[in-house]
Design a protein around this motif. Structure first.
Motif, PDB file in Angstrom:
ATOM      1  N   TYR A  94     -17.710  -8.725  10.087  1.00  0.00           N
ATOM      2  CA  TYR A  94     -17.288  -7.598   9.259  1.00  0.00           C
ATOM      3  C   TYR A  94     -17.020  -8.045   7.824  1.00  0.00           C
ATOM      4  O   TYR A  94     -16.503  -9.145   7.588  1.00  0.00           O
ATOM      5  CB  TYR A  94     -15.999  -6.967   9.804  1.00  0.00           C
ATOM      6  N   THR A  95     -17.358  -7.177   6.885  1.00  0.00           N
ATOM      7  CA  THR A  95     -16.930  -7.351   5.507  1.00  0.00           C
ATOM      8  C   THR A  95     -15.760  -6.407   5.270  1.00  0.00           C
ATOM      9  O   THR A  95     -15.476  -5.529   6.087  1.00  0.00           O
ATOM     10  CB  THR A  95     -18.069  -7.016   4.531  1.00  0.00           C
ATOM     11  N   GLU A  96     -15.107  -6.564   4.148  1.00  0.00           N
ATOM     12  CA  GLU A  96     -13.992  -5.688   3.818  1.00  0.00           C
ATOM     13  C   GLU A  96     -14.464  -4.368   3.214  1.00  0.00           C
ATOM     14  O   GLU A  96     -13.678  -3.519   2.870  1.00  0.00           O
ATOM     15  CB  GLU A  96     -13.037  -6.396   2.849  1.00  0.00           C
ATOM     16  N   GLY A  97     -15.732  -4.228   3.083  1.00  0.00           N
ATOM     17  CA  GLY A  97     -16.318  -3.021   2.521  1.00  0.00           C
ATOM     18  C   GLY A  97     -17.777  -3.308   2.247  1.00  0.00           C
ATOM     19  O   GLY A  97     -18.323  -4.294   2.720  1.00  0.00           O
ATOM     20  N   VAL A 222      -2.895  -3.397  13.272  1.00  0.00           N
ATOM     21  CA  VAL A 222      -2.898  -4.654  12.527  1.00  0.00           C
ATOM     22  C   VAL A 222      -4.233  -4.927  11.835  1.00  0.00           C
ATOM     23  O   VAL A 222      -4.287  -5.673  10.860  1.00  0.00           O
ATOM     24  CB  VAL A 222      -2.503  -5.853  13.419  1.00  0.00           C
ATOM     25  N   HIS A 223      -5.318  -4.353  12.356  1.00  0.00           N
ATOM     26  CA  HIS A 223      -6.630  -4.496  11.719  1.00  0.00           C
ATOM     27  C   HIS A 223      -7.449  -3.244  11.997  1.00  0.00           C
ATOM     28  O   HIS A 223      -7.333  -2.634  13.060  1.00  0.00           O
ATOM     29  CB  HIS A 223      -7.404  -5.705  12.266  1.00  0.00           C
ATOM     30  N   GLN A 224      -8.311  -2.869  11.051  1.00  0.00           N
ATOM     31  CA  GLN A 224      -9.242  -1.778  11.293  1.00  0.00           C
ATOM     32  C   GLN A 224     -10.413  -1.900  10.325  1.00  0.00           C
ATOM     33  O   GLN A 224     -10.278  -2.402   9.216  1.00  0.00           O
ATOM     34  CB  GLN A 224      -8.561  -0.412  11.181  1.00  0.00           C
ATOM     35  N   ASN A 225     -11.563  -1.446  10.781  1.00  0.00           N
ATOM     36  CA  ASN A 225     -12.747  -1.411   9.934  1.00  0.00           C
ATOM     37  C   ASN A 225     -13.774  -0.492  10.582  1.00  0.00           C
ATOM     38  O   ASN A 225     -13.635  -0.112  11.746  1.00  0.00           O
ATOM     39  CB  ASN A 225     -13.330  -2.810   9.731  1.00  0.00           C
ATOM     40  N   MET A 230     -20.295  -3.796   9.210  1.00  0.00           N
ATOM     41  CA  MET A 230     -20.766  -5.013   9.877  1.00  0.00           C
ATOM     42  C   MET A 230     -21.833  -5.695   9.024  1.00  0.00           C
ATOM     43  O   MET A 230     -22.673  -5.036   8.409  1.00  0.00           O
ATOM     44  CB  MET A 230     -21.369  -4.672  11.243  1.00  0.00           C
ATOM     45  N   ARG A 231     -21.802  -7.016   9.014  1.00  0.00           N
ATOM     46  CA  ARG A 231     -22.878  -7.768   8.360  1.00  0.00           C
ATOM     47  C   ARG A 231     -24.201  -7.576   9.103  1.00  0.00           C
ATOM     48  O   ARG A 231     -25.256  -7.440   8.499  1.00  0.00           O
ATOM     49  CB  ARG A 231     -22.514  -9.250   8.308  1.00  0.00           C
ATOM     50  N   PHE A 232     -24.109  -7.585  10.448  1.00  0.00           N
ATOM     51  CA  PHE A 232     -25.293  -7.398  11.292  1.00  0.00           C
ATOM     52  C   PHE A 232     -25.012  -6.214  12.209  1.00  0.00           C
ATOM     53  O   PHE A 232     -24.092  -6.262  13.028  1.00  0.00           O
ATOM     54  CB  PHE A 232     -25.578  -8.659  12.106  1.00  0.00           C
ATOM     55  N   LEU A 254     -20.638  -8.370  22.545  1.00  0.00           N
ATOM     56  CA  LEU A 254     -19.535  -8.035  21.651  1.00  0.00           C
ATOM     57  C   LEU A 254     -20.036  -8.108  20.218  1.00  0.00           C
ATOM     58  O   LEU A 254     -20.756  -9.043  19.857  1.00  0.00           O
ATOM     59  CB  LEU A 254     -18.381  -9.009  21.842  1.00  0.00           C
ATOM     60  N   THR A 255     -19.664  -7.150  19.395  1.00  0.00           N
ATOM     61  CA  THR A 255     -20.254  -7.053  18.061  1.00  0.00           C
ATOM     62  C   THR A 255     -19.370  -7.570  16.935  1.00  0.00           C
ATOM     63  O   THR A 255     -19.717  -7.445  15.763  1.00  0.00           O
ATOM     64  CB  THR A 255     -20.631  -5.591  17.764  1.00  0.00           C
ATOM     65  N   GLY A 256     -18.237  -8.175  17.271  1.00  0.00           N
ATOM     66  CA  GLY A 256     -17.356  -8.705  16.237  1.00  0.00           C
ATOM     67  C   GLY A 256     -16.109  -7.864  16.066  1.00  0.00           C
ATOM     68  O   GLY A 256     -15.999  -6.752  16.583  1.00  0.00           O
TER      69      GLY A 256
END
Length: 287
Positions: A94-97, A222-225, A230-232, A254-256
């Protein structure tokens, strides 16, 4: 359509989740004179998920009102199944955006495998290994392969997916930090992979990219995106791994994760994904 595995009469059985009720496949067989397998892995292996979905959309929804159901809140869910041929994981995905991806230091997915002895289901306990002080948990979107495939492209990958599900992937992070080549060992302890409670078929989603993945710890996010960050993307991930090996019905990818969190004895850890019931597990420190 949503499928699940539930405990019924001390046996794990496949079911359709419809609104707030659960309908056993064995009950539907009796009602409709069908012979569908009564466990999800066999349904996937025999390529019956699409047939059941067609029945559900055209006939089933109307018939379920007269079918014996179980309240979803009064039943215990199991892992979707326990013996996939392969469990693949993808890290750092994952990227931050929508950032400039040219700064990424690798060109292919960072992948690893997990044994099926890691599998647990909803509300089961994650056991932190003895002396571990840095076990982490990560919420992830998981892909369930529905058809055997080899050396396919991204467009073809869309047609081999049986469904998606929520997952929690655990890591003994100190082992991994000691040497990154120890990743498989760090991720392979018993109870280090939870998935379920629902598998949702691909046609249920207009756009997988719009799904939000959240890690929730002790009722705090605690985390979300979003999958779009996703990069891939999921289809690339399937195609990429199919060029390495044949993917088989029931294989899980699993995709990350949007991010890992350290878990402690007594914690409640959850994976939340748009459209799915939360996957919730407790945490126990092994003495």
């Amino acid at each position: 359509m949503k499928l699940a595995t539930v405990y019924h009469e001390k046996t794990e059985k496949a079911a359709i989740v419809h609104e707030d009720s659960v309908f056993l496949i064995e009950t539907l067989n009796e009602m409709e004179n069908k012979s569908w397998a009564t466990d999800i892995f066999s349904l996937i292996e025999t390529n019956k998920v699409e047939e059941i979905e067609n029945w559900y959309k055209t006939v089933g929804k109307k018939l379920l009102d007269r079918c014996v159901a179980v309240d979803k809140l009064k039943i215990k869910f199991a892992p979707l199944y326990r013996s996939p041929r392969k469990i693949w994981g993808v890290g750092l995905n994952y990227t931050e955006g929508k950032t400039d991806l040219k700064h990424i230091s690798y060109q292919d997915p960072v992948s690893f495998m997990k044994p099926d002895t890691t599998i647990i289901g909803p509300n089961d306990a994650i056991h932190i290994p003895k002396a571990s002080t840095n076990t982490t948990a990560e919420a992830e979107l998981a892909i369930i392969i529905g058809k055997s495939c080899r050396d396919i492209n991204e467009e073809q990958a869309k047609s081999v997916i049986a469904g998606y599900t929520t997952a929690l992937d655990m890591t003994e992070a100190d082992i991994h930090a000691e040497n990154h080549r120890y990743l498989t060992r760090a991720k392979s302890f018993d109870t280090f992979f939870s998935f379920g409670p629902e598998m949702i078929t691909p046609s249920s989603f207009e756009n997988v990219d719009a799904l939000t993945v959240k890690t929730v710890q002790n009722e705090k996010e605690v985390h979300q995106n979003k999958v779009e960050n996703m990069r891939f993307n999921p289809f690339f991930i399937i195609a990429f791994h199919s060029k390495v090996m044949t993917l088989l019905p029931g294989d899980i990818i699993l995709t990350g994760t949007p991010g890992a969190t350290v878990i402690r004895d007594g914690d409640l850890i959850e994976a939340h994904i748009t459209g799915f019931s939360p996957l919730i597990n407790t945490v126990i420190q092994t003495n």
